[in-house]
Every structure is written in structure tokens, then in C-alpha cells.
Design a protein around this motif. Structure first.
Motif, PDB file in Angstrom:
ATOM      1  N   SER A   1       0.818  -1.226   0.000  1.00  0.00           N
ATOM      2  CA  SER A   1       0.000   0.000   0.000  1.00  0.00           C
ATOM      3  C   SER A   1       0.852   1.278   0.000  1.00  0.00           C
ATOM      4  O   SER A   1       0.306   2.379  -0.076  1.00  0.00           O
ATOM      5  N   ASN A   2       2.168   1.151   0.079  1.00  0.00           N
ATOM      6  CA  ASN A   2       3.036   2.333   0.076  1.00  0.00           C
ATOM      7  C   ASN A   2       2.984   3.066  -1.259  1.00  0.00           C
ATOM      8  O   ASN A   2       2.800   2.456  -2.305  1.00  0.00           O
ATOM      9  N   THR A   3       3.208   4.372  -1.185  1.00  0.00           N
ATOM     10  CA  THR A   3       3.262   5.182  -2.406  1.00  0.00           C
ATOM     11  C   THR A   3       4.627   5.007  -3.070  1.00  0.00           C
ATOM     12  O   THR A   3       5.543   4.437  -2.475  1.00  0.00           O
ATOM     13  N   GLU A   4       4.775   5.538  -4.272  1.00  0.00           N
ATOM     14  CA  GLU A   4       6.057   5.449  -4.979  1.00  0.00           C
ATOM     15  C   GLU A   4       7.191   6.073  -4.170  1.00  0.00           C
ATOM     16  O   GLU A   4       8.289   5.519  -4.089  1.00  0.00           O
ATOM     17  N   ASP A   5       6.931   7.233  -3.567  1.00  0.00           N
ATOM     18  CA  ASP A   5       7.961   7.904  -2.770  1.00  0.00           C
ATOM     19  C   ASP A   5       8.372   7.074  -1.560  1.00  0.00           C
ATOM     20  O   ASP A   5       9.554   7.010  -1.203  1.00  0.00           O
TER      21      ASP A   5
ATOM     22  N   GLN B   1       1.357  -6.490 -11.477  1.00  0.00           N
ATOM     23  CA  GLN B   1       1.529  -5.374 -12.407  1.00  0.00           C
ATOM     24  C   GLN B   1       1.484  -4.025 -11.695  1.00  0.00           C
ATOM     25  O   GLN B   1       2.273  -3.130 -11.989  1.00  0.00           O
ATOM     26  N   GLU B   2       0.599  -3.890 -10.732  1.00  0.00           N
ATOM     27  CA  GLU B   2       0.469  -2.616 -10.004  1.00  0.00           C
ATOM     28  C   GLU B   2       1.775  -2.264  -9.278  1.00  0.00           C
ATOM     29  O   GLU B   2       2.251  -1.125  -9.333  1.00  0.00           O
TER      30      GLU B   2
ATOM     31  N   LEU C   1       4.758  -3.514  -9.966  1.00  0.00           N
ATOM     32  CA  LEU C   1       5.792  -3.329 -10.980  1.00  0.00           C
ATOM     33  C   LEU C   1       5.758  -1.913 -11.552  1.00  0.00           C
ATOM     34  O   LEU C   1       6.799  -1.285 -11.752  1.00  0.00           O
ATOM     35  N   ASP C   2       4.562  -1.395 -11.780  1.00  0.00           N
ATOM     36  CA  ASP C   2       4.431  -0.025 -12.297  1.00  0.00           C
ATOM     37  C   ASP C   2       5.028   0.996 -11.326  1.00  0.00           C
ATOM     38  O   ASP C   2       5.672   1.960 -11.749  1.00  0.00           O
ATOM     39  N   LYS C   3       4.826   0.783 -10.024  1.00  0.00           N
ATOM     40  CA  LYS C   3       5.435   1.673  -9.016  1.00  0.00           C
ATOM     41  C   LYS C   3       6.957   1.646  -9.148  1.00  0.00           C
ATOM     42  O   LYS C   3       7.615   2.680  -9.108  1.00  0.00           O
ATOM     43  N   LEU C   4       7.493   0.447  -9.283  1.00  0.00           N
ATOM     44  CA  LEU C   4       8.944   0.304  -9.355  1.00  0.00           C
ATOM     45  C   LEU C   4       9.518   0.890 -10.638  1.00  0.00           C
ATOM     46  O   LEU C   4      10.578   1.523 -10.619  1.00  0.00           O
ATOM     47  N   LEU C   5       8.833   0.699 -11.750  1.00  0.00           N
ATOM     48  CA  LEU C   5       9.331   1.231 -13.020  1.00  0.00           C
ATOM     49  C   LEU C   5       9.327   2.757 -13.020  1.00  0.00           C
ATOM     50  O   LEU C   5      10.177   3.384 -13.660  1.00  0.00           O
ATOM     51  N   ALA C   6       8.395   3.358 -12.279  1.00  0.00           N
ATOM     52  CA  ALA C   6       8.324   4.822 -12.201  1.00  0.00           C
ATOM     53  C   ALA C   6       9.523   5.406 -11.443  1.00  0.00           C
ATOM     54  O   ALA C   6       9.923   6.544 -11.700  1.00  0.00           O
ATOM     55  N   ILE C   7      10.111   4.633 -10.529  1.00  0.00           N
ATOM     56  CA  ILE C   7      11.233   5.136  -9.722  1.00  0.00           C
ATOM     57  C   ILE C   7      12.548   4.425 -10.048  1.00  0.00           C
ATOM     58  O   ILE C   7      13.557   4.642  -9.381  1.00  0.00           O
ATOM     59  N   TRP C   8      12.558   3.580 -11.062  1.00  0.00           N
ATOM     60  CA  TRP C   8      13.718   2.756 -11.417  1.00  0.00           C
ATOM     61  C   TRP C   8      14.997   3.579 -11.591  1.00  0.00           C
ATOM     62  O   TRP C   8      16.053   3.212 -11.097  1.00  0.00           O
ATOM     63  N   ASP C   9      14.916   4.692 -12.278  1.00  0.00           N
ATOM     64  CA  ASP C   9      16.100   5.513 -12.559  1.00  0.00           C
ATOM     65  C   ASP C   9      16.705   6.152 -11.309  1.00  0.00           C
ATOM     66  O   ASP C   9      17.875   6.532 -11.314  1.00  0.00           O
TER      67      ASP C   9
END
Length: 143
Positions: A91-95, A114-115, A117-125
Motif C-alpha cells: 500500500s506504500n506510495t512510490e515515494d 503489475q500494479e 511493478l508499475d510503481k517500481l518502473l516509475a522510480i527505477w532511474d
């Protein structure tokens, strides 16, 4: 009444010294087989597995998932190879996810679906220490 001496149950069979003396040679042979063959093989296999995941003892691995059977299995595997689990709430946010992974210095993260994974891909860099993402469920890219 039959009395067992070593491995012979037949009273007419020749008896060895009895008790532990009959078992000792068998036990010693099994110890030799274990230390010369089985134990080094298991150690080599463990080294190969760690090498494949590029993990060393003490490295951190994160799990980003709801409570489920795979979570427990992955956690036990992480502990089994000598690494440290850094759990992340689904339930944690991307930040918040970024903060936990960054400060734990996790090298690998297991994502539930998938949900996550999307969080992780947004912060991958922003996570240079993170080398791999392993998804538990099937990944179906949106085209």
C-alpha cells in the motif's frame, strides 16, 4: 524372545560385538560420504545460485507484496542464502517505496503484480543499487 544385536534379528546368525559396535562402521562410512561428496556439492550449488542472483551474504533483498504464500517462501529463501529481507508494504506510495529501497540498499526486489511493478518502473532511474526486479505474477505489457 528375539533380541536385536546390531542389525541381526536371527539368533542363529553370527553376532558382532553387539550394539553400537555393529553400527559404527556403517555410521563412519556415511559420514565420509557426506563430507566428501554431498556437503561440497550442496555448497557448490549454493554458490552457483548466489552467483546467478549476484548476491553476497548480508545483501538486502526487498519484497513488495501483500501477504501471501510466495512472500513467506521468498523470505525463507532470502534468509537461507544469508541475505537480509527488507519488506515493503504493497500500500506504500512510490515515494515511500523509493525511500525504503534506497535506504535499505536492496539489490533485488520481488514485486507481487503489475500494479507493484508499475510503481517500481516509475522510480527505477532513481535507484542505482537496485539491479533486478522479479515479478511473482505474469507480466502482460500494455500495447
Amino acid at each position: 524372545m528375539d533380541i536385536l544385536y546390531g542389525f541381526a534379528a536371527n539368533p542363529d546368525a553370527p553376532q558382532s560385538g553387539g550394539g553400537i559396535a555393529a553400527f559404527l562402521p556403517f555410521f563412519l562410512i556415511m559420514l565420509i560420504i557426506y563430507f566428501l561428496m554431498i556437503r561440497p556439492q550442496a555448497k557448490r550449488q549454493k554458490e552457483k545460485q548466489n552467483m546467478l542472483l549476484s548476491l553476497k551474504k548480508g545483501d538486502k533483498v526487498s519484497i513488495l507484496s501483500e501477504t501471501r504464500l510466495e512472500w513467506v517462501v521468498i523470505d525463507m529463501a532470502i534468509i537461507g542464502i544469508g541475505c537480509i529481507t527488507a519488506p515493503v508494504y504493497a500500500s506504500n506510495t512510490e515515494d515511500q517505496v523509493k525511500y525504503i529501497i534506497e535506504h535499505s540498499e536492496s539489490k533485488i526486489i520481488f514485486a507481487e503484480d503489475q500494479e507493484q511493478l508499475d510503481k517500481l518502473l516509475a522510480i527505477w532511474d532513481d535507484l542505482p543499487a537496485l539491479k533486478k526486479i522479479v515479478v511473482m505474477d505474469k507480466y502482460i505489457p500494455c500495447l
